[in-house]
Design a protein around this motif. Structure first.
Motif, PDB file in Angstrom:
ATOM      1  N   PHE A 199       0.849  -1.187   0.000  1.00 30.27           N
ATOM      2  CA  PHE A 199       0.000   0.000   0.000  1.00 30.27           C
ATOM      3  C   PHE A 199       0.886   1.239   0.000  1.00 30.27           C
ATOM      4  CE2 PHE A 199      -2.203  -3.310   2.479  1.00 30.27           C
ATOM      5  CZ  PHE A 199      -3.316  -3.499   1.672  1.00 30.27           C
ATOM      6  N   LYS A 200       0.592   2.155  -0.907  1.00 30.61           N
ATOM      7  CA  LYS A 200       1.339   3.409  -0.980  1.00 30.61           C
ATOM      8  C   LYS A 200       0.357   4.562  -1.119  1.00 30.61           C
ATOM      9  CE  LYS A 200       5.635   1.588  -2.944  1.00 30.61           C
ATOM     10  NZ  LYS A 200       6.664   1.731  -3.995  1.00 30.61           N
ATOM     11  N   VAL A 201       0.613   5.637  -0.358  1.00 26.46           N
ATOM     12  CA  VAL A 201      -0.265   6.798  -0.422  1.00 26.46           C
ATOM     13  C   VAL A 201       0.542   8.047  -0.082  1.00 26.46           C
ATOM     14  CG1 VAL A 201      -1.012   6.585   1.995  1.00 26.46           C
ATOM     15  CG2 VAL A 201      -2.476   7.766   0.351  1.00 26.46           C
ATOM     16  N   GLY A 202       0.265   9.120  -0.792  1.00 29.67           N
ATOM     17  CA  GLY A 202       0.916  10.389  -0.519  1.00 29.67           C
ATOM     18  C   GLY A 202       2.307  10.483  -1.112  1.00 29.67           C
ATOM     19  N   PRO A 203       2.910  11.679  -1.032  1.00 34.12           N
ATOM     20  CA  PRO A 203       4.257  11.872  -1.590  1.00 34.12           C
ATOM     21  C   PRO A 203       5.311  11.176  -0.743  1.00 34.12           C
ATOM     22  CG  PRO A 203       3.554  13.837  -0.414  1.00 34.12           C
ATOM     23  CD  PRO A 203       2.372  12.915  -0.429  1.00 34.12           C
ATOM     24  N   ILE A 204       6.349  10.638  -1.379  1.00 34.36           N
ATOM     25  CA  ILE A 204       7.374   9.902  -0.632  1.00 34.36           C
ATOM     26  C   ILE A 204       8.439  10.834  -0.061  1.00 34.36           C
ATOM     27  CG2 ILE A 204       7.016   7.783  -1.938  1.00 34.36           C
ATOM     28  CD1 ILE A 204       9.570   8.452  -3.507  1.00 34.36           C
ATOM     29  N   SER A 205       8.394  12.125  -0.437  1.00 36.47           N
ATOM     30  CA  SER A 205       9.312  13.107   0.134  1.00 36.47           C
ATOM     31  C   SER A 205       8.611  14.461   0.168  1.00 36.47           C
ATOM     32  CB  SER A 205      10.613  13.192  -0.676  1.00 36.47           C
ATOM     33  OG  SER A 205      10.345  13.606  -1.997  1.00 36.47           O
ATOM     34  N   PRO A 206       9.015  15.342   1.090  1.00 33.36           N
ATOM     35  CA  PRO A 206       8.332  16.624   1.210  1.00 33.36           C
ATOM     36  C   PRO A 206       8.896  17.663   0.254  1.00 33.36           C
ATOM     37  CG  PRO A 206      10.002  16.446   2.901  1.00 33.36           C
ATOM     38  CD  PRO A 206      10.031  15.152   2.135  1.00 33.36           C
ATOM     39  N   ASN A 207       8.103  18.675  -0.013  1.00 33.01           N
ATOM     40  CA  ASN A 207       8.586  19.860  -0.711  1.00 33.01           C
ATOM     41  C   ASN A 207       8.877  20.911   0.358  1.00 33.01           C
ATOM     42  OD1 ASN A 207       8.873  22.310  -2.159  1.00 33.01           O
ATOM     43  ND2 ASN A 207       7.698  21.444  -3.878  1.00 33.01           N
ATOM     44  N   LEU A 208      10.123  20.985   0.788  1.00 30.03           N
ATOM     45  CA  LEU A 208      10.486  21.855   1.908  1.00 30.03           C
ATOM     46  C   LEU A 208      10.315  23.326   1.573  1.00 30.03           C
ATOM     47  CD1 LEU A 208      13.671  19.998   3.204  1.00 30.03           C
ATOM     48  CD2 LEU A 208      11.346  19.906   4.123  1.00 30.03           C
ATOM     49  N   ASP A 209      10.566  23.693   0.324  1.00 29.81           N
ATOM     50  CA  ASP A 209      10.380  25.093  -0.071  1.00 29.81           C
ATOM     51  C   ASP A 209       8.916  25.496   0.056  1.00 29.81           C
ATOM     52  OD1 ASP A 209      13.059  25.433  -0.616  1.00 29.81           O
ATOM     53  OD2 ASP A 209      12.849  24.947  -2.762  1.00 29.81           O
ATOM     54  N   VAL A 210       8.032  24.621  -0.396  1.00 28.57           N
ATOM     55  CA  VAL A 210       6.602  24.909  -0.284  1.00 28.57           C
ATOM     56  C   VAL A 210       6.181  24.955   1.188  1.00 28.57           C
ATOM     57  CG1 VAL A 210       4.277  24.013  -0.743  1.00 28.57           C
ATOM     58  CG2 VAL A 210       5.992  24.022  -2.557  1.00 28.57           C
ATOM     59  N   MET A 211       6.702  24.057   1.996  1.00 34.02           N
ATOM     60  CA  MET A 211       6.379  24.076   3.425  1.00 34.02           C
ATOM     61  C   MET A 211       6.752  25.418   4.046  1.00 34.02           C
ATOM     62  SD  MET A 211       7.469  20.247   4.770  1.00 34.02           S
ATOM     63  CE  MET A 211       7.143  20.645   6.492  1.00 34.02           C
ATOM     64  N   TYR A 212       7.967  25.877   3.775  1.00 36.55           N
ATOM     65  CA  TYR A 212       8.405  27.153   4.344  1.00 36.55           C
ATOM     66  C   TYR A 212       7.545  28.301   3.831  1.00 36.55           C
ATOM     67  CZ  TYR A 212      11.310  31.067   5.729  1.00 36.55           C
ATOM     68  OH  TYR A 212      11.748  32.252   6.278  1.00 36.55           O
ATOM     69  N   ASP A 213       7.320  28.315   2.522  1.00 33.99           N
ATOM     70  CA  ASP A 213       6.532  29.407   1.941  1.00 33.99           C
ATOM     71  C   ASP A 213       5.113  29.428   2.483  1.00 33.99           C
ATOM     72  OD1 ASP A 213       8.712  30.145   0.439  1.00 33.99           O
ATOM     73  OD2 ASP A 213       8.017  29.192  -1.423  1.00 33.99           O
ATOM     74  N   ARG A 214       4.501  28.260   2.639  1.00 31.01           N
ATOM     75  CA  ARG A 214       3.125  28.201   3.147  1.00 31.01           C
ATOM     76  C   ARG A 214       3.045  28.680   4.599  1.00 31.01           C
ATOM     77  NH1 ARG A 214       0.326  28.505  -1.293  1.00 31.01           N
ATOM     78  NH2 ARG A 214       0.008  26.547  -2.452  1.00 31.01           N
ATOM     79  N   TYR A 229       5.784  17.259   7.726  1.00 29.75           N
ATOM     80  CA  TYR A 229       5.618  16.173   6.761  1.00 29.75           C
ATOM     81  C   TYR A 229       6.150  14.918   7.432  1.00 29.75           C
ATOM     82  CZ  TYR A 229       6.794  12.869   3.094  1.00 29.75           C
ATOM     83  OH  TYR A 229       6.912  11.725   2.353  1.00 29.75           O
ATOM     84  N   THR A 230       5.332  13.865   7.444  1.00 29.67           N
ATOM     85  CA  THR A 230       5.745  12.609   8.052  1.00 29.67           C
ATOM     86  C   THR A 230       5.725  11.501   7.006  1.00 29.67           C
ATOM     87  OG1 THR A 230       4.884  13.269  10.212  1.00 29.67           O
ATOM     88  CG2 THR A 230       5.286  10.931   9.871  1.00 29.67           C
ATOM     89  N   HIS A 231       6.846  10.784   6.918  1.00 28.37           N
ATOM     90  CA  HIS A 231       6.951   9.642   6.011  1.00 28.37           C
ATOM     91  C   HIS A 231       7.066   8.382   6.851  1.00 28.37           C
ATOM     92  CE1 HIS A 231       9.235   6.694   3.527  1.00 28.37           C
ATOM     93  NE2 HIS A 231       8.402   7.105   2.604  1.00 28.37           N
ATOM     94  N   LYS A 232       6.206   7.406   6.576  1.00 30.32           N
ATOM     95  CA  LYS A 232       6.234   6.135   7.286  1.00 30.32           C
ATOM     96  C   LYS A 232       6.410   4.995   6.298  1.00 30.32           C
ATOM     97  CE  LYS A 232       3.268   7.495  11.167  1.00 30.32           C
ATOM     98  NZ  LYS A 232       2.040   7.166  11.944  1.00 30.32           N
ATOM     99  N   LYS A 233       7.204   4.028   6.708  1.00 28.06           N
ATOM    100  CA  LYS A 233       7.386   2.843   5.879  1.00 28.06           C
ATOM    101  C   LYS A 233       7.515   1.649   6.803  1.00 28.06           C
ATOM    102  CE  LYS A 233      10.022   1.183   1.891  1.00 28.06           C
ATOM    103  NZ  LYS A 233      11.111   1.480   0.937  1.00 28.06           N
ATOM    104  N   GLY A 234       6.727   0.609   6.526  1.00 31.80           N
ATOM    105  CA  GLY A 234       6.776  -0.520   7.437  1.00 31.80           C
ATOM    106  C   GLY A 234       6.117  -1.767   6.883  1.00 31.80           C
ATOM    107  N   VAL A 235       6.127  -2.798   7.712  1.00 29.51           N
ATOM    108  CA  VAL A 235       5.578  -4.108   7.327  1.00 29.51           C
ATOM    109  C   VAL A 235       4.762  -4.665   8.484  1.00 29.51           C
ATOM    110  CG1 VAL A 235       6.129  -6.483   6.648  1.00 29.51           C
ATOM    111  CG2 VAL A 235       7.521  -4.591   5.783  1.00 29.51           C
ATOM    112  N   PHE A 236       3.598  -5.238   8.157  1.00 29.07           N
ATOM    113  CA  PHE A 236       2.793  -6.019   9.102  1.00 29.07           C
ATOM    114  C   PHE A 236       2.809  -7.458   8.608  1.00 29.07           C
ATOM    115  CE2 PHE A 236      -0.702  -8.220  10.875  1.00 29.07           C
ATOM    116  CZ  PHE A 236      -1.130  -7.562  12.011  1.00 29.07           C
ATOM    117  N   ALA A 237       3.203  -8.380   9.492  1.00 30.64           N
ATOM    118  CA  ALA A 237       3.234  -9.805   9.105  1.00 30.64           C
ATOM    119  C   ALA A 237       2.809 -10.653  10.285  1.00 30.64           C
ATOM    120  CB  ALA A 237       4.629 -10.200   8.642  1.00 30.64           C
TER     121      ALA A 237
END
Length: 428
Positions: free
Chosen positions: A106-121, A145-153
């Motif tokens: 499952f993948k959702v959202g951007p995998i990295s932030p746009n730091l320039d946009v964050m600062y400007d906003r 911006y929070t990036h999470k990556k993991g596994v459930f098994a």
């Protein structure tokens, strides 16, 4: 070891030590955060977190723990500890884990932030607030911006991996006009993208405007039984309490007011409430339930009828009811047909409840608390902001005394709520 190797090592090691059923979750997260403190841009930081959660069933006894180190020695120690926890617990035949499901990513959202946009906003938001609402003090505002990556098994062959990127914004503010100050207020949203100004998400701009109006407040003229309009910002207080009544703890204990209400009416027929963790309507999606199933969207209340309980595996086994297809949350309330302005015009005497401060309601739904950042309404007109006004009633009765649901709704990214008008509340 990589993540999958670590999970398989933990599962196999636990099985060798006598665990019949095993769950393992590994999650890595990275948060990039910009802060405003006391009205000034003050901080940029990056934080990291890793966690391993182990849960086992051994001789129908359960043990669970989490650690934040992924090295082999830490995993080995956690394996010993969780075995000891299970051995020292009481057996319960209702314990179980999810059965086999096809492996999925499952993948959702951007995998990295746009730091320039964050600062400007965030800079734009600070400038806008100072210029448009000069009485408002931004006590703190956090954009991350929070990036999470993991596994459930688990040992039944379930293997889900997740990658998720999400922006979150949460401002807290008050207003000051000379010696007069408003009560503090807060709000927020989450989103996959920052495609518009922060003020235009959720109810941020409206609450900033209201805060500036609330530096001078008055009491309600007298104690009365009347109507309230619960704003979207406050509605989750009441919805979440209702959801607690249909969840594991309340139903297993037998204390739930809704324990015998499945497929029966618990609210006015105009109320329809969904839980949509997979829907495109919701920004902050989730894909895996806490007990290891792929989540699905569901309708919790349809035209006032309770359609499902929110039970996990354990709750379903204990009560004999079906397991829920999700963990709840991701709430979407269907809109009504009436404008908020017309709801206000219809009130003879009542309040607009924007924030509520109170203790947990009783098992039968009785509640009492203080209306914060709220307004007194009389003869169809908003009269003034109110101070230290008590509101009391019963949540179950409230939901059967819905007068109107607004056609306008507010999207917070993790829920979508309208305004709701109720009758029969005590205001003092």
């Amino acid at each position: 070891m990589n993540t999958n190797d670590t999970i398989q090592y933990a599962i196999e090691s636990l099985k060798k030590k006598g665990a019949e059923k095993v769950e393992c979750v590994i999650m890595d997260s990275e948060k990039k955060e910009l802060n405003i403190d006391a009205g000034e841009m003050s901080l940029f930081r990056t934080t990291f977190n890793s966690s391993v959660s182990l849960s086992i069933i051994k001789d129908q006894k359960k043990g669970s723990l989490s650690i934040n180190k992924l090295d082999k020695d830490s995993i080995d120690n956690a394996i010993k500890d969780v075995i000891n926890l299970a051995d020292s617990s009481s057996p319960d035949e209702a314990y179980d884990i999810a059965e086999f499901q096809e492996e999925k990513s499952f993948k959702v959202g951007p995998i990295s932030p746009n730091l320039d946009v964050m600062y400007d906003r965030l800079s734009e938001f600070s400038d806008y607030t100072h210029a448009t609402y000069p009485k408002v003090i931004l006590e703190q505002a956090i954009l991350d911006y929070t990036h999470k990556k993991g596994v459930f098994a688990n040992s039944n062959g379930v293997n889900f991996d997740l990658e998720k990127g999400m922006y979150h914004f949460s401002p807290m503010f008050t207003s000051k006009d000379g010696q007069n100050t408003s009560s503090f207020n807060y709000t927020g949203f989450c989103s996959k993208h920052l495609e518009k100004s922060l003020k235009d998400f959720g109810s941020i701009d409206r609450l900033l405007k209201e805060s500036q109006e609330q530096t001078i407040t008055n009491s309600v003229p007298e104690k009365f039984n009347g109507q309230i309009i619960v704003a979207p910002d406050c509605l989750d207080n009441f919805i979440s309490t209702m959801m607690g009544y249909i969840s594991d703890i309340s139903l297993i204990s037998g204390r739930s007011v809704y324990k015998d209400k499945l497929n029966k009416s618990i609210a006015d027929s105009r109320l329809t409430l969904h839980s949509k963790p997979r829907s495109e309507e919701i920004q902050n999606n989730y894909f895996i339930t806490s007990d290891g199933y792929e989540s699905k969207d569901s309708t919790l209340i349809e035209n006032g009828i309770l359609k499902t309980f929110l039970l996990g595996i354990y709750g379903a086994n204990k009560t004999g009811h079906s397991r829920s297809v999700n963990d709840g949350g991701a709430h979407v309330v269907e809109p009504g047909k009436t404008a908020v302005s017309n709801m206000i015009k219809s009130i003879n005497k009542g309040i607009i409840l924007s924030r509520f401060s109170g203790g947990n309601p009783s098992d039968n739904g009785d509640f009492s608390g203080v209306a914060k950042n709220s307004y007194y309404v009389e003869n169809g007109m908003v009269k003034y902001p109110i101070s230290e006004t008590m509101v009391s009633g019963n949540i179950c009765e409230m939901m059967n005394n819905i007068i109107e649901i607004s056609k306008e709704r507010i999207d917070y990214g993790d829920c979508i709520y309208p305004w709701m008008q109720f009758d029969g509340l005590t205001i003092s």
